[in-house]
Design a protein around this motif. Structure first.
Motif, PDB file in Angstrom:
ATOM      1  N   GLY A 210     -33.885  17.963  18.852  1.00 47.19           N
ATOM      2  CA  GLY A 210     -33.989  18.782  17.645  1.00 47.19           C
ATOM      3  C   GLY A 210     -33.744  20.272  17.792  1.00 47.19           C
ATOM      4  O   GLY A 210     -33.576  20.962  16.781  1.00 47.19           O
ATOM      5  N   THR A 211     -33.718  20.803  19.006  1.00 47.41           N
ATOM      6  CA  THR A 211     -33.623  22.256  19.185  1.00 47.41           C
ATOM      7  C   THR A 211     -32.371  22.897  18.578  1.00 47.41           C
ATOM      8  O   THR A 211     -32.465  23.957  17.950  1.00 47.41           O
ATOM      9  N   PRO A 212     -31.153  22.319  18.723  1.00 45.37           N
ATOM     10  CA  PRO A 212     -29.984  22.970  18.106  1.00 45.37           C
ATOM     11  C   PRO A 212     -30.148  23.209  16.604  1.00 45.37           C
ATOM     12  O   PRO A 212     -29.865  24.305  16.106  1.00 45.37           O
ATOM     13  N   MET A 213     -30.635  22.213  15.872  1.00 43.66           N
ATOM     14  CA  MET A 213     -30.846  22.389  14.434  1.00 43.66           C
ATOM     15  C   MET A 213     -32.027  23.315  14.156  1.00 43.66           C
ATOM     16  O   MET A 213     -32.092  23.979  13.121  1.00 43.66           O
ATOM     17  N   ASP A 214     -32.974  23.386  15.096  1.00 40.53           N
ATOM     18  CA  ASP A 214     -34.103  24.294  14.941  1.00 40.53           C
ATOM     19  C   ASP A 214     -33.633  25.743  14.981  1.00 40.53           C
ATOM     20  O   ASP A 214     -34.120  26.596  14.228  1.00 40.53           O
ATOM     21  N   VAL A 215     -32.684  26.031  15.864  1.00 39.60           N
ATOM     22  CA  VAL A 215     -32.113  27.381  15.961  1.00 39.60           C
ATOM     23  C   VAL A 215     -31.404  27.750  14.658  1.00 39.60           C
ATOM     24  O   VAL A 215     -31.623  28.837  14.100  1.00 39.60           O
ATOM     25  N   ILE A 216     -30.565  26.845  14.149  1.00 37.57           N
ATOM     26  CA  ILE A 216     -29.818  27.112  12.915  1.00 37.57           C
ATOM     27  C   ILE A 216     -30.761  27.268  11.741  1.00 37.57           C
ATOM     28  O   ILE A 216     -30.597  28.168  10.910  1.00 37.57           O
ATOM     29  N   LYS A 217     -31.774  26.406  11.656  1.00 35.52           N
ATOM     30  CA  LYS A 217     -32.757  26.485  10.583  1.00 35.52           C
ATOM     31  C   LYS A 217     -33.453  27.843  10.564  1.00 35.52           C
ATOM     32  O   LYS A 217     -33.570  28.488   9.517  1.00 35.52           O
ATOM     33  N   ALA A 218     -33.916  28.287  11.723  1.00 32.95           N
ATOM     34  CA  ALA A 218     -34.632  29.550  11.809  1.00 32.95           C
ATOM     35  C   ALA A 218     -33.736  30.726  11.412  1.00 32.95           C
ATOM     36  O   ALA A 218     -34.162  31.649  10.715  1.00 32.95           O
ATOM     37  N   ARG A 219     -32.474  30.685  11.820  1.00 27.50           N
ATOM     38  CA  ARG A 219     -31.545  31.771  11.478  1.00 27.50           C
ATOM     39  C   ARG A 219     -31.230  31.796   9.989  1.00 27.50           C
ATOM     40  O   ARG A 219     -31.121  32.870   9.399  1.00 27.50           O
ATOM     41  N   LEU A 220     -31.096  30.638   9.384  1.00 29.54           N
ATOM     42  CA  LEU A 220     -30.866  30.592   7.939  1.00 29.54           C
ATOM     43  C   LEU A 220     -32.076  31.109   7.174  1.00 29.54           C
ATOM     44  O   LEU A 220     -31.945  31.762   6.140  1.00 29.54           O
ATOM     45  N   GLN A 221     -33.258  30.831   7.691  1.00 29.26           N
ATOM     46  CA  GLN A 221     -34.482  31.240   7.004  1.00 29.26           C
ATOM     47  C   GLN A 221     -34.704  32.749   7.036  1.00 29.26           C
ATOM     48  O   GLN A 221     -35.333  33.295   6.128  1.00 29.26           O
ATOM     49  N   VAL A 222     -34.216  33.426   8.069  1.00 29.75           N
ATOM     50  CA  VAL A 222     -34.377  34.881   8.134  1.00 29.75           C
ATOM     51  C   VAL A 222     -33.074  35.595   7.782  1.00 29.75           C
ATOM     52  O   VAL A 222     -32.959  36.803   7.960  1.00 29.75           O
ATOM     53  N   SER A 223     -32.097  34.856   7.260  1.00 26.26           N
ATOM     54  CA  SER A 223     -30.824  35.450   6.872  1.00 26.26           C
ATOM     55  C   SER A 223     -31.025  36.547   5.836  1.00 26.26           C
ATOM     56  O   SER A 223     -31.682  36.339   4.813  1.00 26.26           O
ATOM     57  N   GLY A 224     -30.470  37.723   6.111  1.00 24.38           N
ATOM     58  CA  GLY A 224     -30.612  38.861   5.206  1.00 24.38           C
ATOM     59  C   GLY A 224     -31.828  39.708   5.504  1.00 24.38           C
ATOM     60  O   GLY A 224     -31.828  40.918   5.282  1.00 24.38           O
ATOM     61  N   VAL A 225     -32.869  39.079   6.037  1.00 25.11           N
ATOM     62  CA  VAL A 225     -34.094  39.810   6.383  1.00 25.11           C
ATOM     63  C   VAL A 225     -33.997  40.360   7.798  1.00 25.11           C
ATOM     64  O   VAL A 225     -34.464  41.453   8.099  1.00 25.11           O
ATOM     65  N   PHE A 234     -22.749  25.855   7.710  1.00 17.90           N
ATOM     66  CA  PHE A 234     -21.599  25.825   8.624  1.00 17.90           C
ATOM     67  C   PHE A 234     -21.209  27.221   9.095  1.00 17.90           C
ATOM     68  O   PHE A 234     -20.800  27.396  10.248  1.00 17.90           O
ATOM     69  N   HIS A 235     -21.358  28.217   8.230  1.00 15.74           N
ATOM     70  CA  HIS A 235     -21.076  29.589   8.649  1.00 15.74           C
ATOM     71  C   HIS A 235     -22.053  30.031   9.725  1.00 15.74           C
ATOM     72  O   HIS A 235     -21.675  30.698  10.697  1.00 15.74           O
ATOM     73  N   CYS A 236     -23.314  29.642   9.575  1.00 17.48           N
ATOM     74  CA  CYS A 236     -24.326  29.995  10.568  1.00 17.48           C
ATOM     75  C   CYS A 236     -23.998  29.361  11.916  1.00 17.48           C
ATOM     76  O   CYS A 236     -24.073  30.023  12.956  1.00 17.48           O
ATOM     77  N   VAL A 237     -23.612  28.090  11.898  1.00 22.74           N
ATOM     78  CA  VAL A 237     -23.283  27.394  13.143  1.00 22.74           C
ATOM     79  C   VAL A 237     -22.067  28.033  13.822  1.00 22.74           C
ATOM     80  O   VAL A 237     -22.110  28.383  15.008  1.00 22.74           O
ATOM     81  N   THR A 238     -20.980  28.199  13.059  1.00 29.37           N
ATOM     82  CA  THR A 238     -19.736  28.718  13.649  1.00 29.37           C
ATOM     83  C   THR A 238     -19.889  30.166  14.104  1.00 29.37           C
ATOM     84  O   THR A 238     -19.416  30.538  15.183  1.00 29.37           O
ATOM     85  N   HIS A 239     -20.561  30.994  13.291  1.00 27.32           N
ATOM     86  CA  HIS A 239     -20.740  32.408  13.648  1.00 27.32           C
ATOM     87  C   HIS A 239     -21.628  32.539  14.885  1.00 27.32           C
ATOM     88  O   HIS A 239     -21.334  33.347  15.787  1.00 27.32           O
ATOM     89  N   SER A 240     -22.694  31.768  14.953  1.00 27.51           N
ATOM     90  CA  SER A 240     -23.608  31.841  16.096  1.00 27.51           C
ATOM     91  C   SER A 240     -22.922  31.418  17.385  1.00 27.51           C
ATOM     92  O   SER A 240     -23.038  32.086  18.421  1.00 27.51           O
ATOM     93  N   VAL A 241     -22.163  30.318  17.317  1.00 26.17           N
ATOM     94  CA  VAL A 241     -21.480  29.817  18.514  1.00 26.17           C
ATOM     95  C   VAL A 241     -20.344  30.758  18.923  1.00 26.17           C
ATOM     96  O   VAL A 241     -20.148  31.028  20.121  1.00 26.17           O
ATOM     97  N   ARG A 242     -19.610  31.283  17.945  1.00 29.78           N
ATOM     98  CA  ARG A 242     -18.482  32.163  18.249  1.00 29.78           C
ATOM     99  C   ARG A 242     -18.932  33.472  18.886  1.00 29.78           C
ATOM    100  O   ARG A 242     -18.300  33.975  19.820  1.00 29.78           O
ATOM    101  N   THR A 243     -20.030  34.030  18.409  1.00 27.99           N
ATOM    102  CA  THR A 243     -20.468  35.338  18.904  1.00 27.99           C
ATOM    103  C   THR A 243     -21.390  35.261  20.122  1.00 27.99           C
ATOM    104  O   THR A 243     -21.442  36.197  20.920  1.00 27.99           O
ATOM    105  N   GLU A 244     -22.121  34.135  20.273  1.00 28.71           N
ATOM    106  CA  GLU A 244     -23.106  34.059  21.356  1.00 28.71           C
ATOM    107  C   GLU A 244     -22.899  32.887  22.298  1.00 28.71           C
ATOM    108  O   GLU A 244     -23.655  32.729  23.258  1.00 28.71           O
TER     109      GLU A 244
END
Length: 282
Positions: A210-225, A234-244
């Motif tokens: 579950g950890t990969p989806m946990d990372v994406i979930k947490a990032r979506l939840q604090v998006s903008g904050v 999908f933007h969260c997944v692709t942007h996170s993988v592309r930059t990090e």
């Protein structure tokens, strides 16, 4: 309907929250904030700036809602498993089919998202509030998110949460039952050492999935904050993988596994204790 499993799951879930919450706070901060170089730096800086209370920030709502969601997970799991068992026309004494256990665990994980998503949103926002006082507490955070982002804002990251919890709980229950079956005599209840070991290992295996989806979930939840804004899953997944890099999807995995062993050892021990009290003949 197996009502005892709803009760036992509720008690076990609440106890698990109390055991694992400090490490969960550290995990969320590592996943959503980039200025920590590792676990120990996050622990030291959090303790230095906020004290012990900082590790329990936002715990009151999860303590309540995890109790409810855990009740849904265990209750749904047991009742779906019972239904699938009967559909196969097997007697109560026959062992459960592994595929039925997997599907029942998956159903339990998805069922609790409706309750868990708003509470998890509040938990993550409060855990990431290391500096400043944007939110005054769980209720203020809940109302402010609903007012500023709309009711659907409380379900931001819910798709990732469902994709995390479905496979995670399927793995969780399958691992627990497999270990108990392997280490227990046929048609007997597992002993307490087996329950503790199986509970701890099942928690680690569930988080490994579950950890990969946990990372994406947490990032979506604090998006903008958090300063970063994602347009969607999908933007969260692709942007996170592309930059990090791909390793970002496993950020916090070690901490999740370390936390998962004592937490789920406690959850299953409490669950089994309550079940055996409520259903002494089971």
């Amino acid at each position: 309907m197996h009502l005892a499993d709803f009760i036992a799951g509720s008690v076990g879930g609440a106890f698990g929250v109390a055991v694992g919450y400090p490490l969960d706070t550290v995990k969320v901060r590592l996943q959503t904030q980039t200025h920590y170089s590792g676990v120990w730096e996050c622990v030291r800086r959090s303790f230095r700036t906020e004290g012990v209370r900082g590790f329990y920030r936002g715990m009151s709502m999860p303590l309540t809602t995890v109790s409810i969601s855990s009740s849904l997970v265990f209750g749904t799991y047991r009742n779906v498993l019972h239904s699938l068992h009967r559909m196969r026309h097997r007697s109560a004494a026959d062992p459960h089919h592994k595929a039925d256990i997997f599907l029942s665990g998956f159903s339990g994980g998805v069922a609790q998202v409706l309750v868990m998503s708003p509470a998890d949103m509040v938990k993550v926002r409060l855990q990431c509030q290391a500096e400043g006082r944007r939110y005054g507490g769980p209720l203020h955070c809940l109302l402010r998110i609903a007012r500023e982002e709309g009711p659907l804002g409380l379900y931001k990251g819910s798709a990732a949460l469902a994709l995390r919890d479905g496979p995670s709980f399927a793995t969780y229950f399958l691992t627990y039952n497999s270990i108990c079956d392997a280490l227990s005599a046929e048609n007997t209840q597992p002993g307490w050492p087996v329950v503790l070991l199986a509970g701890g290992v099942s928690g680690m295996c569930g988080w490994a999935v579950g950890t990969p989806m946990d990372v994406i979930k947490a990032r979506l939840q604090v998006s903008g904050v958090s300063g970063r804004r994602y347009r969607g899953f999908f933007h969260c997944v692709t942007h996170s993988v592309r930059t990090e890099g791909i390793a970002v999807l496993f950020r916090g995995l070690t901490l999740n596994c370390i936390r998962a062993f004592p937490v789920n050892m406690s959850v299953f021990a409490t669950y089994e204790l309550v079940i055996r009290f409520l259903r002494p003949a089971s």
